[in-house]
Design a protein around this motif. Structure first.
Motif, PDB file in Angstrom:
ATOM      1  N   ASP A   1      10.926  -2.871   9.204  1.00  6.91           N
ATOM      2  CA  ASP A   1      12.058  -3.614   8.645  1.00  6.91           C
ATOM      3  C   ASP A   1      11.577  -4.751   7.747  1.00  6.91           C
ATOM      4  O   ASP A   1      12.149  -5.000   6.671  1.00  6.91           O
ATOM      5  CB  ASP A   1      12.925  -4.172   9.774  1.00  6.91           C
ATOM      6  N   TYR A   2      10.529  -5.434   8.170  1.00  3.94           N
ATOM      7  CA  TYR A   2       9.981  -6.518   7.347  1.00  3.94           C
ATOM      8  C   TYR A   2       9.386  -5.984   6.041  1.00  3.94           C
ATOM      9  O   TYR A   2       9.366  -6.706   5.035  1.00  3.94           O
ATOM     10  CB  TYR A   2       8.894  -7.271   8.121  1.00  3.94           C
ATOM     11  N   SER A   3       8.918  -4.761   6.049  1.00  5.66           N
ATOM     12  CA  SER A   3       8.327  -4.199   4.820  1.00  5.66           C
ATOM     13  C   SER A   3       9.379  -3.997   3.732  1.00  5.66           C
ATOM     14  O   SER A   3       9.070  -4.039   2.539  1.00  5.66           O
ATOM     15  CB  SER A   3       7.652  -2.860   5.115  1.00  5.66           C
ATOM     16  N   GLN A   4      10.612  -3.709   4.143  1.00  4.33           N
ATOM     17  CA  GLN A   4      11.703  -3.419   3.218  1.00  4.33           C
ATOM     18  C   GLN A   4      11.322  -2.294   2.254  1.00  4.33           C
ATOM     19  O   GLN A   4      11.757  -2.273   1.097  1.00  4.33           O
ATOM     20  CB  GLN A   4      12.114  -4.675   2.435  1.00  4.33           C
ATOM     21  N   SER A   5      10.512  -1.370   2.752  1.00  5.26           N
ATOM     22  CA  SER A   5      10.068  -0.240   1.931  1.00  5.26           C
ATOM     23  C   SER A   5      10.472   1.068   2.591  1.00  5.26           C
ATOM     24  O   SER A   5      10.270   1.259   3.794  1.00  5.26           O
ATOM     25  CB  SER A   5       8.544  -0.268   1.763  1.00  5.26           C
ATOM     26  N   LYS A   6      11.021   1.964   1.804  1.00  7.11           N
ATOM     27  CA  LYS A   6      11.381   3.282   2.339  1.00  7.11           C
ATOM     28  C   LYS A   6      10.189   4.224   2.392  1.00  7.11           C
ATOM     29  O   LYS A   6      10.310   5.370   2.826  1.00  7.11           O
ATOM     30  CB  LYS A   6      12.495   3.899   1.486  1.00  7.11           C
ATOM     31  N   TYR A   7       9.025   3.738   1.964  1.00  6.38           N
ATOM     32  CA  TYR A   7       7.831   4.584   1.942  1.00  6.38           C
ATOM     33  C   TYR A   7       6.843   4.278   3.067  1.00  6.38           C
ATOM     34  O   TYR A   7       5.723   4.779   3.067  1.00  6.38           O
ATOM     35  CB  TYR A   7       7.112   4.445   0.593  1.00  6.38           C
TER      36      TYR A   7
ATOM     37  N   GLU B   1       1.477   9.734   1.746  1.00  4.52           N
ATOM     38  CA  GLU B   1       2.263   8.961   2.709  1.00  4.52           C
ATOM     39  C   GLU B   1       1.383   7.972   3.479  1.00  4.52           C
ATOM     40  O   GLU B   1       0.271   8.314   3.881  1.00  4.52           O
ATOM     41  CB  GLU B   1       2.927   9.906   3.722  1.00  4.52           C
ATOM     42  N   ILE B   2       1.889   6.785   3.685  1.00  4.07           N
ATOM     43  CA  ILE B   2       1.245   5.802   4.562  1.00  4.07           C
ATOM     44  C   ILE B   2       1.942   5.868   5.921  1.00  4.07           C
ATOM     45  O   ILE B   2       3.151   5.646   6.034  1.00  4.07           O
ATOM     46  CB  ILE B   2       1.348   4.372   3.981  1.00  4.07           C
ATOM     47  N   ARG B   3       1.153   6.165   6.970  1.00  3.38           N
ATOM     48  CA  ARG B   3       1.694   6.349   8.311  1.00  3.38           C
ATOM     49  C   ARG B   3       1.107   5.282   9.241  1.00  3.38           C
ATOM     50  O   ARG B   3      -0.078   5.326   9.559  1.00  3.38           O
ATOM     51  CB  ARG B   3       1.355   7.745   8.827  1.00  3.38           C
ATOM     52  N   VAL B   4       1.932   4.348   9.648  1.00  2.90           N
ATOM     53  CA  VAL B   4       1.454   3.248  10.481  1.00  2.90           C
ATOM     54  C   VAL B   4       1.519   3.674  11.947  1.00  2.90           C
ATOM     55  O   VAL B   4       2.550   4.145  12.432  1.00  2.90           O
ATOM     56  CB  VAL B   4       2.256   1.957  10.214  1.00  2.90           C
ATOM     57  N   CYS B   5       0.396   3.516  12.640  1.00  3.87           N
ATOM     58  CA  CYS B   5       0.265   4.016  14.006  1.00  3.87           C
ATOM     59  C   CYS B   5       0.792   3.016  15.033  1.00  3.87           C
ATOM     60  O   CYS B   5       0.584   1.806  14.892  1.00  3.87           O
ATOM     61  CB  CYS B   5      -1.202   4.335  14.288  1.00  3.87           C
ATOM     62  N   VAL B   6       1.469   3.524  16.044  1.00  2.00           N
ATOM     63  CA  VAL B   6       1.921   2.688  17.161  1.00  2.00           C
ATOM     64  C   VAL B   6       0.696   2.464  18.049  1.00  2.00           C
ATOM     65  O   VAL B   6       0.419   3.215  18.976  1.00  2.00           O
ATOM     66  CB  VAL B   6       3.048   3.385  17.944  1.00  2.00           C
ATOM     67  N   HIS B   7      -0.057   1.422  17.765  1.00  2.00           N
ATOM     68  CA  HIS B   7      -1.398   1.273  18.326  1.00  2.00           C
ATOM     69  C   HIS B   7      -1.798  -0.193  18.363  1.00  2.00           C
ATOM     70  O   HIS B   7      -1.312  -0.990  17.578  1.00  2.00           O
ATOM     71  CB  HIS B   7      -2.380   2.056  17.443  1.00  2.00           C
TER      72      HIS B   7
ATOM     73  N   VAL C   1       0.825  -1.209   0.000  1.00  2.00           N
ATOM     74  CA  VAL C   1       0.000   0.000   0.000  1.00  2.00           C
ATOM     75  C   VAL C   1       0.862   1.262   0.000  1.00  2.00           C
ATOM     76  O   VAL C   1       0.477   2.280  -0.591  1.00  2.00           O
ATOM     77  CB  VAL C   1      -0.982   0.027   1.190  1.00  2.00           C
ATOM     78  N   SER C   2       2.041   1.213   0.611  1.00  3.50           N
ATOM     79  CA  SER C   2       2.897   2.402   0.638  1.00  3.50           C
ATOM     80  C   SER C   2       3.504   2.680  -0.733  1.00  3.50           C
ATOM     81  O   SER C   2       3.659   3.845  -1.129  1.00  3.50           O
ATOM     82  CB  SER C   2       3.996   2.257   1.684  1.00  3.50           C
ATOM     83  N   GLY C   3       3.839   1.620  -1.463  1.00  2.00           N
ATOM     84  CA  GLY C   3       4.333   1.819  -2.825  1.00  2.00           C
ATOM     85  C   GLY C   3       3.268   2.418  -3.720  1.00  2.00           C
ATOM     86  O   GLY C   3       3.536   3.325  -4.523  1.00  2.00           O
TER      87      GLY C   3
END
Length: 301
Positions: A207-213, A186-192, A176-178
């Motif tokens: 880290d598992y996503s291996q995506s810079k986005y 921007e895709i912003r994943v919440c600490v939740h 989804v971020s790509g």
């Protein structure tokens, strides 16, 4: 002939002089004494504040959101899906253009969206539904000029392998971020969530996503200082933080002053969006007081 002081005048003059001698920071000016300013210089570049409409603002339409944020100096708004503002994927092209224009013509600097999409479900059909729903929401964000979208990992399902769940969430976020990056969102994943409200967990997912986005929405969760400490946890993801949710600033249980200093020193240029609710207060007055405390905690007031 020199005029002689009376005994009373002598005693009064001596008392005042003695007071100035024993109180540090007192200076005499035209027979009066005043306190010298010893306060540190005010912070002239504080962090920026916005409103997240999950609680306060959930029943406001677009006009009320703009009016109240403008009146209180809130600089941004994060629109939570399903609320009274009506900014949803069901809007047609003309309606989306109208929303974009209304916010663009307002005093607000930017808008973003807060979805409820999450990628932890062990059910492949549910996971796909959330991924495809996110993509629809990305197109909505593009059409109305929103800069980013908040998403979740919302739990570790009962009985599920945690490592595999983090890998699954990371893979979904990569997809989804790509897609979002192609549209300037921007895709912003919440600490939740249950068990996922942990900065180290979010770091592993990224880290598992291996995506810079894949970016972070810091949530000011009570767990933030746990483990290696607030500063360590913050530094582990500081380059990914694009959004922040702040809550009850008066609560001493969360180290807001320390956190704001870390955020400012990191060069964060986004918005701290207030996710707070007060049904017993007049909302505009509450927002003014809330912003005042936000600035005071940064030594900007």
């Amino acid at each position: 002939m020199k005029k002689l002081f009376s005994r009373r005048q002598f005693l009064q003059t001596s008392a005042v002089a003695g007071t100035a001698a024993v109180i540090p920071g007192m200076v005499r000016t035209d027979n009066a004494f005043q306190q010298k300013a010893t306060l540190p210089e005010l912070n002239k570049n504080p962090l920026k504040i916005g409103l997240m409409t999950y609680l306060l603002g959930s029943k406001w339409d677009i006009e009320a959101i703009i009016k109240n944020c403008t009146a209180t100096g809130f600089q941004s708004v994060e629109l939570r899906t399903t609320h009274a503002h009506g900014v949803e994927v069901t809007l047609n092209a003309a309606e989306r253009d109208a929303v974009k224009k209304r916010f663009r013509d307002s005093a607000l600097e930017t808008i973003s969206l807060a979805s409820a999409f999450a990628y932890h479900s062990p059910d492949p059909a549910e996971l796909k539904k959330n991924i495809e729903g996110t993509k629809e929401y990305i197109l909505l964000a593009r059409d109305i000029g929103a800069t980013g979208i908040r998403v979740f990992p919302n739990a570790f399902p009962a009985g599920a392998d945690k490592e595999k769940t983090m890998q699954q969430i990371g893979k979904a976020l990569a997809e989804v971020s790509g897609f979002a990056n192609d549209y300037g969102v921007e895709i912003r994943v919440c600490v939740h969530g249950t068990g996922t409200n942990s900065v180290p967990v979010i770091k592993k997912i990224i880290d598992y996503s291996q995506s810079k986005y894949v970016y972070v929405n810091w949530n000011c969760d009570p767990s933030d200082p746990q483990g290696e400490g607030l500063e360590y946890n913050f530094n582990s993801v500081k380059d990914r933080i694009k959004g922040v949710h702040i809550h009850d600033l008066h609560d001493p249980a969360y180290p807001y002053r320390h956190f704001f200093r870390l955020l400012s020193d990191s060069g964060f240029s986004g918005y701290c969006n207030a996710e707070v609710g007060r049904v017993s207060c007049e909302p505009v007055e509450f927002m003014k007081c809330y912003k005042g405390l936000f600035l005071a905690l940064q030594n900007a007031l």
